[in-house]
Motif scaffolding. Structure first.
Motif: not given
Lengths: 597, 388
Positions: B310-313, B325-332, B356-362, B371-377
C-alpha cells in the motif's frame, strides 16, 4: 464596503474583510505564522503545509495561507497539535533536503534553515532520504545554478516563472516521491526558454536556485597587481545594497557603496549611470531616426514601435517568444555593455592603459546581466567587454568578507572618467525610468525646450506594478530640422514583468497597437526588483526602493542625460556624433532569433 | 448456512423501468424542490467513500449563482480492490446518464462529463453508442443535456475531485485548496456537482421507488445498498450488491475461506480490521465506511507485505505537491523497512504512527490524509508482524 468577518485567533478577537486569509488576519494581530511556499508576490499554493493552524471543530489543520477567514472561526496558531504537526513537516522537508548548510551558498539566508532553527530540529526524527535520490545540479548556465538536492518543492519558482514572467521555463515534473521541478524535457536551463531573469532565484527559500557567483574570480583580479580592475555600478544597486547589509529598505547608499568598492581594492569605481545617459542619447536619436524614416522617407521597412533594449532578460524573452519582432528592438546595447565596450577602448586610451590588462567588473541588480556579458556579440572592444558581473548580493558578500561595517562607512564620489551621471540615468532603475529619461532628452533635442512637466517629473509614464501604462505627448514648436515631428503625438507604453511585456508585444504583433516607443523591464518594478537584488524582495520593499530612486533623481544637480558633461566630452573626443561610425561599432548590437523549444 | 446468508439486493443492477428512460422522463417533469426533498428524505450519501449527503451537495450547487454549471460523474475508479464502477458502467449505463441528467436539471447545469479512468478505455465504444441513444431520448423529452466522456491518464490522484477538474482542464492532476468547494468553484471555476458512478444510479432508483422504499434498506446512518468489490482470499470473488450496515463477521462468514485473519475495508486508503474485531465492526458510515472495496486476507498473508504494498502505491501515486503526503509516504515505507531489517528499533513504529497522525490532519487532500487509515490500523493490529 462588505460586511466584516469576525474571528478569534489565539484568544484575540479580530475583524477582517471578506477574503482575508487566516495568515493575514493573524499578521494583523502581529502573530507571525511561519510559512515557506507562501510569497506575497505569488498566488497561494498551500503546498508546504508549514503554516497549518488549529481550527476548532475541524478534523484537519487548515493551511492558514490558503484558508479564508470565516465568521466565528476559532483559531489556535500555537497549540500542541500545531507544534507537533509543524515540526513533523519541517523534519520531513529536511529529510528530503541536502542539509549540507556549510557548503551552501544560501547559508545564513535560507528560510528553511531559519525555520529549522526555530523548531529546534536536529534530533534526526526521520530517515535521511537524500542518499537514495539521484539529484542533479544544473550549472551549465552563465547566470543561474539549479541544485535539485536543495529543492523543497515549494513551487515558488514555478509560480514566479509562470505568473510573473509568463515564461514557464520551470515546471513540475513527475509525481509522488519522484516529483521535481524541472524544465522542458529536463534540458539544462541554457537550452530552454529561461530568460535568466533570476526572479526564481530571488524567491527560492533555499539554495536550490542561486546565481552563479564570481566572487572569487573578482578577488583574484583585484589581488593581481598586473591588472587594472574597473568596476561599474548599476542605478538600482545603490538603493538596495543596504538591505543586504542590515539596513532597512529604501536607503540611498551611493556614497557608502563607492567607498566600500574603493576599499575592496578596485582600481577605479565608475558608474553604469554614465552609460545610461549615453544610452539615452543613442536611443533617443535612434527613435527620432526611425520616426523620420517612417514619416519623411515613408520607408516601409522601418520597425516601429521601437522597444528599449537595456533589460537582457527581456531581450532573450523576445528572441524566444516573438523572434519576428526583433527588428523593433532598439539596437542600442544595454548601459552595462556600452560601458564594457568603452572601458576597454575609450577609457584605456584616455588612461593610457593596455586593454588586455583591464578587468571590467559590473555590479548589477540582475542575474541576466551575467548571461548578457557572456554573449558572443559582446566583444566589440576586441576583448570580453565585461569580464565579471556580480549581483547586489555578491557585492554584499564581498563587503562582509572584507570586514566592513557598511552603515558606518563614510561617503565618497565616483572616479572619473565615466563616473559622472544625471538623474535621468538614476531612474533607469525603475519601471518607466528609461522612458522618462528618453523623453526628457528627445523632447528637448527636437524642440529646444524642456519637457512641459513640473520639475521634469514626467509622472504619466511612471509605471506601476501589475499594469501596462500608456501615455502620449504632443510635440509642438519643433526646431526646423525636426519639422516632421511637428504635431506628432508621441505614443508610449511602459510595462514591467514579462507577463505584462507579453501582453504589449502580443498587441503589437496583432497590429492592435499604435505606439511609437515601448519600454520593457523584465522584472516587476523594473531593475530595482531585479533577480540579483537582496532577498527578500516583495511589493512593499519594491515600493520603498522606487521612492528612493526618485529621491535620488530629484537630488541630482543634473537631471537630463544630454547635460552630462562627461558624455559631451565622450562625443567630442571619441564618438564624434550619436549613431556615428564609432557608436555603431561599440554601442550597438544585433539579436538572435531563438526557438521556443 | 443458507439462513445466515446476507440479503442480496438488486437495486443497482436491477431493472431500470419497463419503457426506456421512463424514470428520467417522469423525473424531468417534477419540480426541483420535490426531487431534492425525496433525495434528502432518502438519506443517500455519496458512494465514492467519503459519504457526503447527496441532497446537500446538489442543493449547494443549485443555490450557487452562476449561468454555467456542470455535472461530473467520477468514474476514475482507482482505489485498489475496487472494480464496481466498471461493472455498473458496462451493465447499467443508462441509469448513470439518467442520474446525471436529473442532477443537471436540479442544479441548472448545461453539461455533463464522465471522467473515465484510462484503464477503462475499452468501455468507450459501448458507452459512446449508449450516449448517442441517450442524447436522442433526452432530446425528445425537451431537455438539452449533452454528456461527454473525458479520459483520465492513469493517475490515482485524479479521482480526488479537484485534481480531477485540473486534469479535465488540461493541467497537472493536483488537488486544489479548499475552500472553495466544487459546489461553488468546480470545473472551470464554475459550480459543479461531482458524484460517484454509483451515486447517480442510486438517485435514479430513489426516483423510481421513492425514498420510503429506499430507506427500507440499510441502517439509519447508512441508507440503501452498496455494490461491493470482493477480492483477496475468498472462494467467491466478484461484485455483490448488499445492504449497508452489515456486521463484518457475517460478511466474512459468507465470503471468507474459513481462515480470514483480516479484512481491508475501503481499499488502500481504508481500514484494516483484524479477526478479533470482526464482530464489532459495522460496514457503513457509522462504522467503517467503504467505497466498495473489501479485501480478505487469510493467515498465509504477511500484513507487513500488505502494508508495504500500500505504501509503495501511495508513495508513487501522491501528486507530490504537499509535504506531508510526498515525504510522509516515503518515510512511512522506508520506516517499516528499517524496523523490519533491524536498522531501527521497534519503538520507531510509534514515531511513524505519530507521523501518520500528522499526515492525517495536515495533508492537502484526502490521499495524504487517508494514508494513516491503513497504516495505523495495520501497524497497531499486527505490530509483531511489522517487527519480526
Amino acid at each position: 464596503m462588505s460586511k466584516k468577518i469576525n474571528l478569534t485567533i489565539d484568544g484575540i478577537n479580530v475583524s477582517v474583510d471578506p477574503g482575508t486569509t487566516i495568515l493575514d488576519a493573524a499578521r494583523k494581530l502581529n502573530i507571525h505564522i511561519p510559512t515557506l511556499c507562501y510569497h506575497e508576490d505569488l498566488c497561494v499554493a498551500g503546498n508546504c503545509r508549514v503554516c497549518v493552524v488549529e481550527q476548532e471543530n475541524s478534523r484537519t489543520l487548515p493551511a492558514s495561507c490558503a484558508t479564508p477567514a470565516a465568521e466565528g472561526m476559532v483559531i489556535h496558531t500555537n497549540s500542541g497539535k500545531v507544534r507537533v504537526a509543524r515540526k513533523h513537516i519541517v523534519e520531513l522537508l529536511l529529510s528530503e533536503h541536502n542539509a549540507d548548510c556549510t557548503k551552501c551558498y544560501k547559508n545564513g539566508n535560507c528560510e528553511l534553515q531559519s525555520l529549522a532553527s526555530q523548531m529546534l530540529t536536529g534530533d534526526h526524527m526521520f530517515l535521511d532520504l537524500v542518499p537514495d535520490k539521484h539529484y542533479t545540479i544544473d550549472m551549465f548556465n552563465s547566470a543561474i545554478v539549479k541544485d535539485d538536492s536543495r529543492c523543497i518543492r515549494c513551487q515558488r519558482c514555478v509560480r514566479t516563472c509562470e505568473e510573473l514572467q509568463s515564461v514557464s521555463a520551470l515546471s513540475v515534473a513527475y509525481r509522488g516521491n519522484n516529483m521535481k521541478i524541472s524544465t522542458f524535457f529536463e534540458h539544462p536551463l541554457f537550452e530552454v526558454v529561461c530568460t535568466n531573469c533570476g526572479q526564481c532565484v530571488n524567491r527560492c527559500p533555499t539554495g536550490a536556485l542561486i546565481e552563479r557567483n564570481y566572487v572569487d574570480q573578482v578577488w583574484d583580479a583585484i589581488y593581481d597587481p598586473a591588472k587594472h580592475v574597473v568596476v561599474q555600478t548599476a542605478p538600482a544597486v545603490r538603493i538596495a545594497l543596504g538591505e543586504a547589509l542590515g539596513m532597512p529598505p529604501g536607503m540611498i547608499v551611493t556614497g557608502k557603496m563607492v567607498t566600500s568598492l574603493k576599499r575592496l581594492g578596485f582600481d577605479a569605481v565608475l558608474d553604469t549611470d554614465f552609460t545610461a545617459d549615453l544610452t539615452i542619447i543613442e536611443e533617443g536619436y535612434e527613435l527620432v531616426e526611425r520616426l523620420k524614416r517612417a514619416l519623411v522617407d515613408k520607408d516601409p521597412e522601418v520597425a516601429l514601435p521601437m522597444a528599449t533594449s537595456c533589460s537582457p532578460a527581456w531581450i532573450k524573452f523576445l528572441e524566444h517568444t516573438y523572434p519576428d519582432l526583433l527588428p523593433n528592438l532598439s539596437t542600442c546595447k544595454s548601459p552595462q555593455q556600452m560601458f564594457g565596450a568603452l572601458v576597454k577602448t575609450y577609457y584605456a586610451q584616455k588612461k593610457k592603459l593596455d586593454p588586455k590588462n583591464l578587468v571590467s567588473v559590473s555590479i548589477m541588480p540582475c542575474t541576466a546581466k551575467k548571461f548578457e556579458a557572456d554573449r558572443p556579440e559582446m566583444r566589440s572592444s576586441g576583448y570580453k567587454d565585461v569580464d565579471y558581473v556580480l549581483t547586489t548580493r555578491e557585492l554584499a558578500i564581498m563587503i562582509t568578507q572584507a570586514g566592513m561595517e557598511f552603515d558606518k562607512l563614510p561617503e565618497s564620489h565616483f572616479d572619473n572618467i565615466m563616473g559622472m551621471s544625471t538623474g535621468a540615468a538614476v531612474i533607469f532603475g525603475t519601471t518607466g525610468g528609461v522612458m522618462e529619461a528618453a523623453i526628457r532628452t528627445v523632447y528637448e533635442v527636437v524642440t529646444g525646450r524642456e519637457v512641459p512637466f513640473e520639475s521634469l517629473n514626467i509622472t504619466p509614464v511612471r509605471g506601476t506594478e501589475g499594469e501596462v501604462r500608456e501615455a502620449s505627448l504632443l510635440i509642438t514648436g519643433t526646431k526646423p530640422e525636426f519639422k516632421f515631428l511637428e504635431g506628432v503625438e508621441l505614443k508610449c507604453v511602459v510595462a514591467n514583468g514579462l507577463a505584462y511585456a507579453k501582453k504589449v508585444m502580443q498587441n503589437v504583433k496583432d497590429g492592435n497597437a499604435n505606439y511609437h516607443f515601448i519600454e520593457i523591464m523584465a522584472c516587476p518594478g523594473g531593475c530595482l526588483g531585479g533577480g540579483g537584488q537582496p532577498i527578500p524582495t516583495n511589493k512593499e520593499i519594491r515600493a520603498k526602493r522606487t521612492q528612493a530612486i526618485y529621491e535620488e533623481d530629484l537630488g541630482m544637480p543634473l537631471r537630463k542625460s544630454h547635460d552630462n558633461p562627461e558624455v559631451q566630452e565622450l562625443y567630442r573626443d571619441f564618438l564624434i556624433k550619436p549613431l556615428g561610425h564609432k557608436s555603431h561599432e561599440l554601442l550597438h548590437t544585433h539579436y538572435t532569433p531563438r526557438k521556443r523549444y | 448456512m443458507s439462513e445466515s446468508k446476507l440479503k442480496r439486493v438488486d437495486l443497482i443492477f436491477g431493472e431500470y423501468s419497463n419503457t426506456k428512460y421512463k424514470v428520467l422522463a417522469d423525473t424531468l417533469k417534477r419540480r426541483n424542490e420535490d426531487i431534492l426533498e425525496d433525495l434528502m428524505e432518502s438519506g443517500l450519501k455519496g458512494r465514492g467513500g467519503a459519504g457526503f449527503p447527496t441532497a446537500m451537495k446538489w442543493k449547494l450547487a443549485a443555490d450557487a449563482p452562476s449561468d454555467t454549471k456542470y455535472v461530473i460523474c467520477n468514474a476514475d475508479e482507482g482505489e485498489p480492490g475496487t472494480f464496481k464502477d466498471r461493472e455498473i458502467l458496462s451493465r447499467v449505463p443508462r441509469k448513470v446518464f439518467s442520474g446525471m441528467a436529473i442532477c443537471g436539471k436540479v442544479i441548472g447545469a448545461q453539461k455533463g462529463y464522465i471522467y473515465l479512468r484510462s484503464e477503462y478505455k475499452f468501455l468507450l465504444p459501448e458507452l459512446t453508442r449508449e450516449l448517442e441513444m441517450f442524447h436522442e431520448h433526452i432530446g425528445k423529452m425537451g431537455f438539452d443535456f449533452p454528456i461527454e466522456i473525458k479520459l483520465g491518464s492513469g493517475a490515482y490522484i485524479c479521482g480526488e475531485e479537484s485534481a480531477l477538474f485540473e486534469s479535465m482542464e488540461g493541467f497537472r492532476g493536483e488537488p486544489r485548496n479548499k475552500p472553495p468547494y466544487p459546489t461553488t468553484h468546480g470545473f472551470m471555476g464554475k459550480p459543479t456537482v461531482i458524484n460517484n458512478v454509483e451515486t447517480f444510479v442510486n438517485v435514479v432508483m430513489i426516483m423510481r421507488l421513492g425514498p420510503v422504499q429506499f430507506k427500507l434498506l440499510g441502517t439509519t446512518d447508512s441508507r440503501g445498498s452498496k455494490v461491493f468489490s470482493v477480492s483477496g482470499d475468498t472462494p467467491i470473488p466478484g461484485i455483490y450488491e448488499l445492504e449497508l450496515g452489515m456486521p463484518l463477521d457475517r460478511f466474512v462468514e459468507e465470503f471468507g475461506d474459513g481462515d480470514t485473519k483480516a479484512v481491508q475495508v475501503g481499499g488502500a486508503s481504508g481500514f484494516c480490521v483484524p479477526r478479533k474485531k470482526f464482530k464489532d465492526t459495522i460496514i457503513g458510515f457509522e462504522g467503517v465506511p467503504t467505497g466498495g472495496s473489501m479485501m480478505l486476507f487469510n493467515s498465509s498473508r504477511s500484513m507487513y507485505n500488505v502494508l508495504h504494498n500500500y505504501l509503495d502505491f501511495f508513495e508513487e501515486e501522491s501528486c507530490g505537491q504537499c509535504t506531508p503526503c510526498r515525504v510522509g509516504c516515503q518515510q512511512l515505507r522506508k520506516g517499516i523497512v528499517a524496523v523490519k531489517k533491524g536498522d531501527k528499533k521497534a519503538g520507531y513504529l510509534d514515531q511513524l504512527l505519530k507521523l501518520s497522525e500528522s499526515m492525517k490532519i495536515t495533508a492537502k487532500c484526502g490521499l495524504g490524509q487517508s494514508v494513516a487509515n491503513s497504516f495505523s490500523s495495520i501497524v497497531n493490529n499486527f505490530k509483531e508482524e511489522m517487527i519480526y
